[in-house]
Write a protein that holds these residues in place. Structure first.
Motif, mmCIF file in Angstrom:
data_model
loop_
_atom_site.group_PDB
_atom_site.id
_atom_site.type_symbol
_atom_site.label_atom_id
_atom_site.label_comp_id
_atom_site.label_asym_id
_atom_site.label_seq_id
_atom_site.Cartn_x
_atom_site.Cartn_y
_atom_site.Cartn_z
ATOM 1 N N LEU A 1 47.257 52.756 44.658
ATOM 2 C CA LEU A 1 47.513 52.285 43.292
ATOM 3 C C LEU A 1 48.411 53.252 42.528
ATOM 4 O O LEU A 1 49.271 52.816 41.746
ATOM 5 C CB LEU A 1 46.184 52.113 42.549
ATOM 6 N N SER A 2 48.216 54.550 42.732
ATOM 7 C CA SER A 2 49.040 55.561 42.046
ATOM 8 C C SER A 2 48.873 56.874 42.807
ATOM 9 O O SER A 2 48.232 56.911 43.866
ATOM 10 C CB SER A 2 48.600 55.717 40.587
ATOM 11 N N ASP A 3 49.447 57.922 42.245
ATOM 12 C CA ASP A 3 49.340 59.219 42.909
ATOM 13 C C ASP A 3 47.913 59.753 42.932
ATOM 14 O O ASP A 3 47.593 60.643 43.735
ATOM 15 C CB ASP A 3 50.238 60.239 42.211
ATOM 16 N N ASN A 4 47.086 59.246 42.032
ATOM 17 C CA ASN A 4 45.721 59.757 41.967
ATOM 18 C C ASN A 4 44.667 58.652 42.114
ATOM 19 O O ASN A 4 43.516 58.843 41.742
ATOM 20 C CB ASN A 4 45.485 60.512 40.662
ATOM 21 N N ALA A 5 45.045 57.502 42.679
ATOM 22 C CA ALA A 5 44.098 56.400 42.849
ATOM 23 C C ALA A 5 44.470 55.568 44.083
ATOM 24 O O ALA A 5 45.628 55.167 44.221
ATOM 25 C CB ALA A 5 44.042 55.518 41.604
ATOM 26 N N VAL A 6 43.474 55.341 44.949
ATOM 27 C CA VAL A 6 43.682 54.520 46.149
ATOM 28 C C VAL A 6 42.455 53.637 46.351
ATOM 29 O O VAL A 6 41.361 53.909 45.824
ATOM 30 C CB VAL A 6 43.892 55.396 47.408
ATOM 31 N N LEU B 1 37.323 51.982 45.198
ATOM 32 C CA LEU B 1 38.477 52.619 44.579
ATOM 33 C C LEU B 1 38.132 54.087 44.374
ATOM 34 O O LEU B 1 37.073 54.411 43.827
ATOM 35 C CB LEU B 1 38.816 51.957 43.256
ATOM 36 N N SER B 2 39.020 54.956 44.815
ATOM 37 C CA SER B 2 38.803 56.394 44.687
ATOM 38 C C SER B 2 39.893 56.978 43.804
ATOM 39 O O SER B 2 41.083 56.828 44.085
ATOM 40 C CB SER B 2 38.829 57.060 46.067
ATOM 41 N N ALA B 3 39.472 57.626 42.708
ATOM 42 C CA ALA B 3 40.421 58.200 41.746
ATOM 43 C C ALA B 3 40.028 59.635 41.442
ATOM 44 O O ALA B 3 38.843 59.967 41.349
ATOM 45 C CB ALA B 3 40.450 57.373 40.470
ATOM 46 N N ILE B 4 41.027 60.497 41.280
ATOM 47 C CA ILE B 4 40.805 61.892 40.919
ATOM 48 C C ILE B 4 41.423 62.140 39.563
ATOM 49 O O ILE B 4 42.549 61.714 39.293
ATOM 50 C CB ILE B 4 41.395 62.846 41.993
ATOM 51 N N ARG B 5 40.681 62.829 38.697
ATOM 52 C CA ARG B 5 41.151 63.069 37.323
ATOM 53 C C ARG B 5 40.832 64.493 36.897
ATOM 54 O O ARG B 5 39.850 65.088 37.337
ATOM 55 C CB ARG B 5 40.461 62.106 36.356
ATOM 56 N N LYS B 6 41.708 65.017 36.028
ATOM 57 C CA LYS B 6 41.464 66.290 35.366
ATOM 58 C C LYS B 6 41.255 66.001 33.897
ATOM 59 O O LYS B 6 42.132 65.453 33.217
ATOM 60 C CB LYS B 6 42.635 67.235 35.559
#
Length: 538
Positions: free
Chosen positions: A398-403, A423-428
């Motif tokens: 989906l984006s650089d920080n979401a698949v 859905l796996s997303a990484i956030r700061k």
């Protein structure tokens, strides 16, 4: 190898003694004078062939044979041998075979028969002499020769006694006169022969008792082996029947499963133990992957994909509720505490399905929240630390920080296999207060996708998982640079899982209590190893 008697051919058979071992069925001891050879055959049958061959060689050499024993015909040698038999215990016959002793008894029998014949002749001669003497006495009494004195005794003539009567005198028979037989010597020889027979017979009985004991021990061993084999056969047959039943659909996870909870848990635990052993072996040969860690600024941007709003809602929900302290909440139960790690659980069931929310807190030195969340989110290194996955693939980026990821987990019999689409997303998340640390977060939650529809092969599980990390830095002493010794990462792991299916609640809770702490220790240890000696990423 066939039995050989080369040992016997190099020594005198008279000095050789052979002794089968009392307990070891394959061992024989051969002693020659002061030397002893300890020999061991391949099996009891070979040992018996060795013994028979050696005994046969001894017999053929004249030792223990009938002819050799009959050489003791003289009174002196027989008497000395018999006295030796009577003065020696039966233990002195060790090494003599039963066949040899039977040959000795046969020889003694022949000698005894000859001695009996000799003594019988002596007694017959004595009886004949007595009868002849009485006959002559009777004839003298009948004769009336009153006035016929004589002084000569050529043929046993009469002499006048003091009373003036006539009396026929007869010389007594001399022992040497009976065909030259020495009665005393023959009596001594007879006694010695009987003593030898009794001693040899005693030794034969001893040998037979020992042989009987040996065979009895072998029989007992065979019976014990048979009992063990029968028990193993029955156990294997029972296990085979059990497995054949368990292999059927009635003994798998389902609404009408015939397997009880204890058996279900035992089977699951055994399967997990096997997986752990396989994983330990695979870790030794695993090739580490080098994956660059992107800068943190790329993960602080809110995405614009079609799931962006849903991702933001999940992130805010975890930031609001997942970081709350559980010390005063009675609904949360502390189930595991190991050092800095604490695992809490709140029991929730819906329509018989266990939906227990789980929360774990941990503190790990030497790593940052950025590093922990990166390795948790990066699919390139997923198989390096995740041991429950059979296979997975990225369905959509989906984006650089979401698949969107689809993965199937290894089946743990008798439970059904599970798959999950999430859905796996990484956030700061930047801190609002300068005294508070920034927060790194990875959230995994279930979604639907046209390219990964549910199948009949697996039960689709629903998840909502978050890995939340905050980095704490202690100032170094003096003007030293910050090292990993000054870094501490606080971890909050939250998992809400709906496994679906019909697995017993007690089994699910027991497995969760076992597996979640193992996962946290394994994953944090993996990150510490990967970042050791590398620059710190905040």
């Amino acid at each position: 190898m066939s039995p050989s008697v080369s040992l016997v051919t190099h020594v005198s058979p008279l000095s050789l003694s052979l002794q089968p071992h009392e307990f070891d069925e394959c061992r024989i001891d051969i002693s020659v004078n002061d030397s002893v050879w300890y020999l061991r055959a391949e099996d009891p049958e070979h040992r018996l062939r060795w013994i028979d061959s050696i005994e046969l060689h001894k017999v053929e050499s004249g030792y223990g044979s009938e002819s050799s024993l009959r050489r003791h015909g003289s009174m002196l040698s027989l008497t000395s041998a018999a006295s030796g038999f009577s003065a020696t215990s039966t233990s002195s016959f060790k090494g003599h075979s039963l066949r040899e002793k039977l040959a000795e008894m046969e020889t003694f029998r022949d000698i005894l028969c000859r001695q009996v014949d000799t003594l019988q002749k002596y007694f017959d001669g004595c009886a004949d002499g007595v009868s002849k003497d009485e006959f002559q006495r009777d004839r003298v009494v009948e004769e009336d020769e009153d006035d016929f004195p004589t002084s000569t005794r050529p043929n046993g003539d009469c002499l006048h006694n003091n009373n003036g009567s006539k009396e026929k005198l007869f010389l007594p028979a001399s022992p040497k006169g009976m065909n030259g037989i020495d009665f005393k010597g023959e009596a001594i020889t007879f006694k010695a022969t009987t003593a030898g027979i009794l001693s040899t017979l005693s030794h034969c009985i001893e040998l037979m008792v020992k042989r009987e004991d040996s065979w009895q021990k072998r029989l007992d061993k065979e019976l014990e082996k048979r009992r063990r084999v029968e028990d193993a056969y029955k156990s294997a047959l029972s296990e085979l029947k059990k497995k054949s039943h368990y292999g059927g659909p009635d003994y798998e996870e389902g609404p009408n499963s015939l397997i009880n909870e204890d058996e279900f848990f035992d089977a699951v635990e055994a399967a997990l133990d096997r997986q752990d052993q396989i994983e330990e072996q695979s870790e030794k040969v695993r090739i580490p992957r080098l994956t660059p860690v992107p800068p943190g600024d790329a993960y602080s941007i809110i995405g614009t994909h079609r799931f962006a709003k849903q991702v933001e809602d999940v992130v805010q929900n975890h930031m609001t509720y997942s970081l709350q302290d559980m010390g005063g909440d009675a609904n949360w139960q502390l189930v595991v505490e190991e050092g800095e790690m604490k695992v809490y659980r709140r029991e929730v069931e819906e329509n018989g399905i266990v939906l227990d929310p789980l929360k774990a807190t941990h503190a790990v030195k030497g790593v940052t929240g950025h590093e922990l969340c990166h390795y948790f989110w990066d699919t390139d290194v997923r198989n390096d630390w995740e041991t429950t996955i059979e296979n997975f693939n990225v369905v959509e980026t989906l984006s650089d920080n979401a698949v969107i990821v689809y993965q199937t987990h290894k089946r743990v019999w008798p439970a059904s296999q599970r798959d999950v689409l999430y859905l796996s997303a990484i956030r700061k998340i930047l801190a609002t207060n300068e005294n508070d640390p920034d927060t790194w977060l990875v959230c995994n939650f279930s979604v639907d996708h046209d390219n990964a529809q549910p199948t009949n092969r697996c039960i689709r599980a629903k998840i909502n998982v978050a890995m939340i990390c905050q980095t704490l830095v202690s100032p170094p002493e003096g003007n030293k640079e910050i090292s990993r010794d000054n870094v501490l990462c606080k971890i909050t792991y939250v998992a809400n899982v709906n496994p679906g299916g019909w697995a017993p609640a007690s089994v699910l809770r027991a497995v969760a209590k076992r597996e979640y702490p193992k996962f946290l220790k394994r994953f944090t240890g993996y990150v510490q190893e990967k970042t050791r000696g590398k620059p710190i990423l905040f």
